[in-house]
Structures are given as structure tokens and as C-alpha cells.
Design a protein around this motif. Structure first.
Motif, PDB file in Angstrom:
ATOM      1  N   ARG A 148      -0.830  22.845  -2.361  1.00 57.31           N
ATOM      2  CA  ARG A 148      -1.070  22.365  -1.009  1.00 57.31           C
ATOM      3  C   ARG A 148      -1.190  20.846  -0.889  1.00 57.31           C
ATOM      4  N   TYR A 149      -1.052  20.128  -2.008  1.00 58.98           N
ATOM      5  CA  TYR A 149      -1.211  18.678  -1.896  1.00 58.98           C
ATOM      6  C   TYR A 149      -0.380  17.899  -2.917  1.00 58.98           C
ATOM      7  N   LEU A 150      -0.722  18.003  -4.188  1.00 66.65           N
ATOM      8  CA  LEU A 150      -0.087  17.148  -5.192  1.00 66.65           C
ATOM      9  C   LEU A 150       1.408  17.401  -5.330  1.00 66.65           C
ATOM     10  N   ASP A 151       1.851  18.603  -5.025  1.00 65.84           N
ATOM     11  CA  ASP A 151       3.277  18.909  -5.141  1.00 65.84           C
ATOM     12  C   ASP A 151       4.127  18.132  -4.141  1.00 65.84           C
ATOM     13  N   TRP A 152       3.513  17.586  -3.084  1.00 65.94           N
ATOM     14  CA  TRP A 152       4.281  16.699  -2.205  1.00 65.94           C
ATOM     15  C   TRP A 152       3.766  15.255  -2.243  1.00 65.94           C
ATOM     16  N   ALA A 153       2.483  15.043  -2.590  1.00 66.09           N
ATOM     17  CA  ALA A 153       1.941  13.684  -2.632  1.00 66.09           C
ATOM     18  C   ALA A 153       2.569  12.873  -3.771  1.00 66.09           C
ATOM     19  N   VAL A 154       2.710  13.482  -4.944  1.00 66.56           N
ATOM     20  CA  VAL A 154       3.301  12.778  -6.084  1.00 66.56           C
ATOM     21  C   VAL A 154       4.765  12.426  -5.818  1.00 66.56           C
ATOM     22  N   PRO A 155       5.605  13.377  -5.348  1.00 60.80           N
ATOM     23  CA  PRO A 155       6.987  12.998  -5.018  1.00 60.80           C
ATOM     24  C   PRO A 155       7.089  11.921  -3.941  1.00 60.80           C
ATOM     25  N   ALA A 156       6.147  11.887  -3.001  1.00 63.04           N
ATOM     26  CA  ALA A 156       6.193  10.850  -1.966  1.00 63.04           C
ATOM     27  C   ALA A 156       6.088   9.461  -2.584  1.00 63.04           C
ATOM     28  N   PHE A 157       5.217   9.300  -3.574  1.00 63.56           N
ATOM     29  CA  PHE A 157       5.128   8.013  -4.270  1.00 63.56           C
ATOM     30  C   PHE A 157       6.435   7.717  -5.000  1.00 63.56           C
TER      31      PHE A 157
ATOM     32  N   THR B 169       0.860  -1.180   0.000  1.00 64.12           N
ATOM     33  CA  THR B 169       0.000   0.000   0.000  1.00 64.12           C
ATOM     34  C   THR B 169       0.895   1.228   0.000  1.00 64.12           C
ATOM     35  N   GLY B 170       0.565   2.222  -0.827  1.00 66.81           N
ATOM     36  CA  GLY B 170       1.413   3.388  -1.008  1.00 66.81           C
ATOM     37  C   GLY B 170       1.367   4.359   0.163  1.00 66.81           C
ATOM     38  N   PRO B 171       2.336   5.258   0.250  1.00 68.29           N
ATOM     39  CA  PRO B 171       2.453   6.164   1.401  1.00 68.29           C
ATOM     40  C   PRO B 171       1.306   7.158   1.525  1.00 68.29           C
ATOM     41  N   VAL B 172       0.792   7.655   0.386  1.00 70.02           N
ATOM     42  CA  VAL B 172      -0.284   8.646   0.439  1.00 70.02           C
ATOM     43  C   VAL B 172      -1.574   7.995   0.931  1.00 70.02           C
ATOM     44  N   THR B 173      -1.854   6.779   0.465  1.00 74.26           N
ATOM     45  CA  THR B 173      -3.049   6.078   0.912  1.00 74.26           C
ATOM     46  C   THR B 173      -2.954   5.719   2.392  1.00 74.26           C
ATOM     47  N   ILE B 174      -1.793   5.261   2.845  1.00 71.89           N
ATOM     48  CA  ILE B 174      -1.634   4.957   4.269  1.00 71.89           C
ATOM     49  C   ILE B 174      -1.885   6.206   5.107  1.00 71.89           C
TER      50      ILE B 174
ATOM     51  N   GLN C 192       3.832  -3.905  -6.941  1.00 74.62           N
ATOM     52  CA  GLN C 192       2.678  -3.019  -7.059  1.00 74.62           C
ATOM     53  C   GLN C 192       2.544  -2.188  -5.789  1.00 74.62           C
ATOM     54  N   ILE C 193       2.457  -0.865  -5.954  1.00 76.70           N
ATOM     55  CA  ILE C 193       2.346   0.071  -4.837  1.00 76.70           C
ATOM     56  C   ILE C 193       1.008   0.778  -4.996  1.00 76.70           C
ATOM     57  N   ASP C 194      -0.001   0.331  -4.258  1.00 81.85           N
ATOM     58  CA  ASP C 194      -1.363   0.826  -4.450  1.00 81.85           C
ATOM     59  C   ASP C 194      -1.540   2.222  -3.861  1.00 81.85           C
ATOM     60  N   GLU C 195      -2.148   3.105  -4.643  1.00 80.30           N
ATOM     61  CA  GLU C 195      -2.489   4.450  -4.154  1.00 80.30           C
ATOM     62  C   GLU C 195      -3.981   4.706  -4.384  1.00 80.30           C
ATOM     63  N   ALA C 196      -4.795   3.862  -3.747  1.00 78.86           N
ATOM     64  CA  ALA C 196      -6.238   3.956  -3.932  1.00 78.86           C
ATOM     65  C   ALA C 196      -6.791   5.316  -3.525  1.00 78.86           C
ATOM     66  N   ALA C 197      -6.162   5.957  -2.554  1.00 82.74           N
ATOM     67  CA  ALA C 197      -6.730   7.179  -1.968  1.00 82.74           C
ATOM     68  C   ALA C 197      -5.986   8.446  -2.374  1.00 82.74           C
ATOM     69  N   LEU C 198      -5.247   8.399  -3.469  1.00 84.32           N
ATOM     70  CA  LEU C 198      -4.457   9.579  -3.847  1.00 84.32           C
ATOM     71  C   LEU C 198      -5.307  10.833  -3.963  1.00 84.32           C
ATOM     72  N   ARG C 199      -6.487  10.705  -4.554  1.00 87.03           N
ATOM     73  CA  ARG C 199      -7.290  11.893  -4.850  1.00 87.03           C
ATOM     74  C   ARG C 199      -8.090  12.408  -3.652  1.00 87.03           C
TER      75      ARG C 199
ATOM     76  N   ASN D 109      -3.625   8.990   4.176  1.00 83.72           N
ATOM     77  CA  ASN D 109      -5.004   9.478   4.018  1.00 83.72           C
ATOM     78  C   ASN D 109      -6.027   8.605   4.731  1.00 83.72           C
ATOM     79  N   TRP D 110      -5.733   7.333   4.921  1.00 85.73           N
ATOM     80  CA  TRP D 110      -6.654   6.444   5.611  1.00 85.73           C
ATOM     81  C   TRP D 110      -6.214   6.168   7.052  1.00 85.73           C
ATOM     82  N   SER D 111      -5.447   7.110   7.607  1.00 85.33           N
ATOM     83  CA  SER D 111      -5.050   7.059   9.012  1.00 85.33           C
ATOM     84  C   SER D 111      -5.471   8.357   9.685  1.00 85.33           C
ATOM     85  N   PHE D 112      -5.407   8.371  11.013  1.00 83.20           N
ATOM     86  CA  PHE D 112      -5.555   9.617  11.756  1.00 83.20           C
ATOM     87  C   PHE D 112      -4.148  10.172  11.970  1.00 83.20           C
ATOM     88  N   PRO D 113      -3.791  11.267  11.261  1.00 84.13           N
ATOM     89  CA  PRO D 113      -2.396  11.717  11.271  1.00 84.13           C
ATOM     90  C   PRO D 113      -2.046  12.522  12.522  1.00 84.13           C
TER      91      PRO D 113
END
Length: 362
Positions: free
Chosen positions: A219-228, A155-160, A199-206, A162-166
Motif C-alpha cells: 500500500r505504500y513502498l511499492d509505489w513510493a520507491v519507484p516514484a523516486f 526536494t523529492g516527490p514523496v516528501t512533497i 541531491q533529491i531529498d526524501e526526508a519524509a519517505l517513512r 507527504n508534506w502537502s494536503f493531497p
């Protein structure tokens, strides 16, 4: 961290040529997204371990037998790239949170995912790191049971995130980069142990896009995409990186998805009537794609001809050399008979269209 940490070399077009020679897969290669049905027996096995009624060795032995059984099925029907079935996993985020430092879980903090399905999102309380390999043992065992290529599944970093309490004391960007670095260790361990497709799933990217469109990148994609990109930036050109996305409309962030720099991406597409194909064609999407050719959220079994027709619709928009054939995600929620019947028809349909393509070439 420097730009080099987020950049995979060589460029994707060159990598894909190297991988084509490495894998020697047929046109329109077939695969699934990762999971297979979590039967009552699989769930009982997990519950017995949790209650201390069986040993870890007994638990693992049961899962290994399930893995072997489903590998044989995949080989028998002619799937090209196999998966191990994920019988050891409760949820795609919870499982990884349990194996990473910096995460905690509630006993009964259930959140509705979809329908009647619930999940327990982890709580990120500290700095995130990987204390030991997470998926390597199961992936290596599965690969040892077959001569086919076996996908490693993460499971990809952005999905982990986004589906956690940060955490609230540091930014989501920093937490996601910490998760990405932990997953990078896992990817490199899989590669060192002979897993050639990961396979690195990013189900919750959006899902965490800001409400204002003008804030999406700043405020989001400029760091979410590099994280993947950080997760997979250090693998060899011969290692193929897949990702998967679902649950969302992707047309308005399609360039950002291409910028993930994966080699192959599978989309949940059948329920949207494959409308995403027009967007991919319009934007000259470079990543090779596997649009889901049938909807797994229904017990209905698609016929071979129905899937053939879907593949023809895909090939009208995307070159055959760029297309993978797979179902939508979520086979773990289905029953075994319908799953097997549907995948048999999927493979037959792919083989039929391959013959048609070969006939045109001749």
C-alpha cells in the motif's frame, strides 16, 4: 509508463566507478546537506520582496552576494563538494509548490514542524506539472563562481506529497508520479546546464507507512520507491544522484531505501548515536553513505577530535570507499559563527583521517 521509465542504467556499481573517474574526489569526500544559515538579513530580504518594497532584481542580487560569500568560505576551508546555500528558499516543500502548477497556498495555515518552527503545507488541487525551471538559475550561477563541484538541490516527490494536503479524488500514487515527472524535467535541465551532482531529498519517505507492517509494501513502498527512481532514471552515468533522509527510524525499511537506486545517501545519524551503521552493515547496503557526523540541532561546536572519533566509528562498520563526511541536516536554523566553526573542524577531521588511511596503505 514502462519498467524502463523507473530503471537507471548502467547498474549502480558500474555508475559509481564511472563517477569516481569523472570527479576524482579524495577519500572521504566532504560536503554539507544543502542549506546555510538564514540570517535576519536573508529573511528581511525575502519579506521585503513579498511586501513589494524591493524589486526581484534587488532580491536576486542580495541572494547572489550571500551565495558568493558562502562559496568562498567553503573553498577556503577545503570542502570538496559545495552547495549554494538555498537563500532563495522559504521551506523545502513550499518553495517547490510555489513553482509547480496544481498547488495552492493559504496565507496563515501554519503547521508545527518541530520546536517553534512552522510551515505552510501546500494544497494539491489539480494535476501537477512544471511550468518553468525552478532551481536551474541559482545552481548555474553558483557553479559559475567556483571550480569545485556544486550540488543541485531538490526536494523529492514523496516528501512533497507527504508534506502537502493531497487531492482526494485521485490516489496519492498518481499525485506522486505527477510530481516525480515534473522533477524529472528539473533534473534533466540541471544536468544539461552542467550540474554534475544532484541531491533529491526524501526526508519524509517513512512518514506515511501504513500502521500495519504487512501493508507497508502493498500500500505504500511499492509505489513510493519507484516514484523516486522516476525522477532520476534518465540522467547520464556521469551524473551522481544523492538523496537525504532525516526525522525517522530507517532500520526496518533499509532495503527499500537501497532500492531507491541513488548513488549516495546522507542520513541524519548523530542523534541516534550512529546505531544505523549496524543495520547498514547487516543488510550489505550498497548505496554510498554520509552518516551525519555531528548534530546541528544544538549550538554546541564539536571539536576536531570528536569528529575524528565519529569517523573512526563509521569506518569500523563501512568501507572508507563508501563513506562521505557531512553534518546532519538543517544548517539554515543555526547561527553563522557556530556553523563556520563546526564545518572547519569537520574538514580538518576528514583530512586527518585521510592521512591515517594513507599511512596504513603505505
Amino acid at each position: 509508463m514502462t519498467d524502463a521509465d523507473y530503471t537507471r542504467l548502467p547498474a549502480r556499481k558500474e555508475r559509481l566507478a564511472i563517477q569516481k573517474a569523472e570527479f576524482n574526489l579524495p577519500e572521504l569526500p566532504t560536503t554539507t546537506i544543502g542549506s546555510f544559515p538564514q540570517s535576519p538579513a536573508v529573511r528581511k530580504n525575502r519579506a521585503q520582496l513579498r511586501r513589494g518594497e524591493i524589486t526581484r532584481a534587488q532580491y536576486d542580487a542580495f541572494n547572489n552576494e550571500e551565495t558568493k560569500r558562502w562559496i568562498k568560505f567553503q573553498e577556503d576551508i577545503g570542502l570538496d563538494v559545495l552547495v549554494h546555500g538555498e537563500f532563495e528558499r522559504n521551506d523545502m516543500v513550499e518553495y517547490f509548490g510555489e513553482h509547480l502548477d496544481g498547488f495552492r497556498f493559504t496565507e496563515n495555515g501554519w503547521v508545527q514542524s518541530y520546536g517553534t518552527r512552522g510551515v505552510k503545507p501546500p494544497i494539491i488541487w489539480g494535476d501537477v506539472s512544471r511550468r518553468e525551471p525552478i532551481t536551474v538559475k541559482e545552481s548555474v550561477f553558483a557553479q559559475s563562481q567556483t571550480d569545485h563541484i556544486m550540488k543541485g538541490m531538490l526536494t523529492g516527490p514523496v516528501t512533497i506529497l507527504n508534506w502537502s494536503f493531497p487531492r482526494e479524488d485521485i490516489s496519492r500514487e498518481i499525485s506522486t508520479k505527477q510530481i516525480a515527472l515534473a522533477l524529472q524535467d528539473e533534473v534533466l535541465d540541471l544536468e544539461r546546464n552542467g550540474i554534475k551532482i544532484i541531491q533529491i531529498d526524501e526526508a519524509a519517505l517513512r512518514e506515511k507507512l501504513p500502521l500495519r507492517k504487512q501493508d507497508w509494501f502493498s500500500r505504500y513502498l511499492d509505489w513510493a520507491v519507484p516514484a523516486f527512481r522516476l525522477v532520476a532514471s534518465k540522467v547520464q552515468p556521469t551524473t551522481q544522484i544523492h538523496t537525504h533522509m532525516c526525522y525517522s527510524e530507517f532500520g526496518d525499511i533499509i532495503q527499500a531505501i537501497d532500492d531507491l537506486d541513488a548513488d549516495v545517501i546522507s542520513f541524519e545519524a548523530s542523534r541516534a548515536d550512529l546505531t544505523l551503521l549496524d543495520v547498514l552493515k547487516e543488510h550489505h547496503f550498497e548505496t554510498h553513505v554520509g552518516p551525519g557526523v555531528y548534530d546541528i540541532h544544538s549550538p554546541r561546536i564539536p571539536s576536531e577530535q570528536e569528529i575524528v572519533d565519529v569517523i573512526h566509528r563509521i569506518l569500523a562498520k563501512i568501507p572508507a570507499s563508501h563513506v562521505w563526511i557531512n553534518p546532519d541536516c538543517g544548517l539554515k536554523t543555526r547561527e553563522e559563527p557556530e556553523t563556520k566553526a563546526s564545518l572547519i573542524n569537520l574538514v580538518k577531521a576528514a583530512k586527518q583521517v585521510r592521512k591515517e588511511l594513507e599511512g596504513h596503505e603505505n
